[in-house]
Motif scaffolding. Structure first.
Motif, PDB file in Angstrom:
ATOM      1  N   MET A  24       1.154  -1.182  -0.106  1.00  0.00           N
ATOM      2  CA  MET A  24      -0.270  -0.006  -0.029  1.00  0.00           C
ATOM      3  C   MET A  24       0.868   1.282  -0.082  1.00  0.00           C
ATOM      4  O   MET A  24       0.193   1.780  -0.363  1.00  0.00           O
ATOM      5  CB  MET A  24      -0.933   0.022   1.198  1.00  0.00           C
ATOM      6  CG  MET A  24      -1.903  -1.597   0.860  1.00  0.00           C
ATOM      7  SD  MET A  24      -2.914  -1.115  -0.405  1.00  0.00           S
ATOM      8  CE  MET A  24      -3.501  -0.350  -0.636  1.00  0.00           C
ATOM      9  N   HIS A  86     -10.204  -5.764  -3.163  1.00  0.00           N
ATOM     10  CA  HIS A  86      -8.909  -5.599  -4.021  1.00  0.00           C
ATOM     11  C   HIS A  86      -7.597  -5.740  -5.079  1.00  0.00           C
ATOM     12  O   HIS A  86      -7.439  -6.966  -5.942  1.00  0.00           O
ATOM     13  CB  HIS A  86      -7.328  -6.053  -2.955  1.00  0.00           C
ATOM     14  CG  HIS A  86      -6.498  -5.047  -3.042  1.00  0.00           C
ATOM     15  ND1 HIS A  86      -5.583  -3.927  -2.415  1.00  0.00           N
ATOM     16  CD2 HIS A  86      -5.136  -5.870  -2.559  1.00  0.00           C
ATOM     17  CE1 HIS A  86      -4.633  -4.044  -2.376  1.00  0.00           C
ATOM     18  NE2 HIS A  86      -3.919  -5.384  -2.682  1.00  0.00           N
ATOM     19  N   PHE A  90      -8.869   0.344  -3.675  1.00  0.00           N
ATOM     20  CA  PHE A  90      -8.002   1.413  -3.202  1.00  0.00           C
ATOM     21  C   PHE A  90      -8.274   3.060  -4.615  1.00  0.00           C
ATOM     22  O   PHE A  90      -8.484   2.688  -5.960  1.00  0.00           O
ATOM     23  CB  PHE A  90      -6.944   1.572  -4.095  1.00  0.00           C
ATOM     24  CG  PHE A  90      -5.769   2.648  -3.068  1.00  0.00           C
ATOM     25  CD1 PHE A  90      -4.984   2.209  -2.247  1.00  0.00           C
ATOM     26  CD2 PHE A  90      -5.336   3.864  -3.814  1.00  0.00           C
ATOM     27  CE1 PHE A  90      -4.553   3.699  -1.504  1.00  0.00           C
ATOM     28  CE2 PHE A  90      -4.581   4.813  -3.727  1.00  0.00           C
ATOM     29  CZ  PHE A  90      -4.599   4.729  -2.584  1.00  0.00           C
TER      30      PHE A  90
END
Length: 188
Positions: A24, A86, A90
């Motif tokens: 991340m 995912h 995001f």
């Protein structure tokens, strides 16, 4: 969205802000922020950069929903919560990422946007994972994220999935009830 994330190259101005080595951190450094109507992190107020860096470094599942559209930013520990969502989640709207539970989440998020924190323990939710809805339990705290002028600019959620614990507790209760009923049958 996934293709964009996989092709990203770290932007120099974000490299100093999110200097960690996690998945991340890498995504935060190279994400095309202008595509989601959020300013680039190097323009964020110090307080927001600090809380984002804290979240990224944390080993406990956390996410931040930023801006008026509540765009999702999360840490590596939160990826488990997202499952197949995912990496597309995001930068997506929180209401889109969690569409299946948005009616439950929206009042909690609105409360945080109004400046109030909340804590919910073992909240049952029907979360879609691996393309199938399933009952999950989550304990989480939700709080406002403020800029340097104390204006609420987002929401931070710190969460822990408690599904295994709750299922174990339910099985235990079932076994106790079954034992009590069987005992009644064997007694004259």
């Amino acid at each position: 969205h996934k293709a964009i994330i996989l092709r990203m190259k770290p932007e120099q101005h974000n490299a100093e802000i999110f200097s960690g080595h996690s998945q991340m951190h890498f995504i935060m450094r190279g994400f095309p922020w202008s595509n989601i109507y959020l300013d680039a992190p190097n323009t964020w107020p110090p307080s927001l950069r600090t809380i984002a860096a804290f979240m990224l470094d944390a080993k406990f599942p956390m996410c931040i929903a930023l801006g008026h559209e509540l765009r999702l930013v999360c840490n590596d520990a939160y990826i488990h919560m997202l499952d197949q969502k995912h990496p597309e989640a995001f930068g997506a709207r929180l209401s889109d990422v969690w569409a299946e539970i948005w009616p439950q989440l929206e009042p909690i998020i609105k409360q945080a946007q109004a400046g109030n924190s909340s804590y919910l323990k073992n909240m049952p939710m029907d979360i879609v994972r691996r393309s199938h809805p399933g009952r999950s339990w989550v304990t989480f705290a939700c709080s406002p994220v403020r800029d340097d002028k104390e204006k609420v600019v987002g929401v931070i959620c710190i969460c822990n999935e408690t599904t295994d614990q709750m299922l174990t507790e339910q099985r235990h209760i079932f076994q106790l009830n079954l034992t009590d009923r069987l005992r009644q049958l064997s007694e004259p």
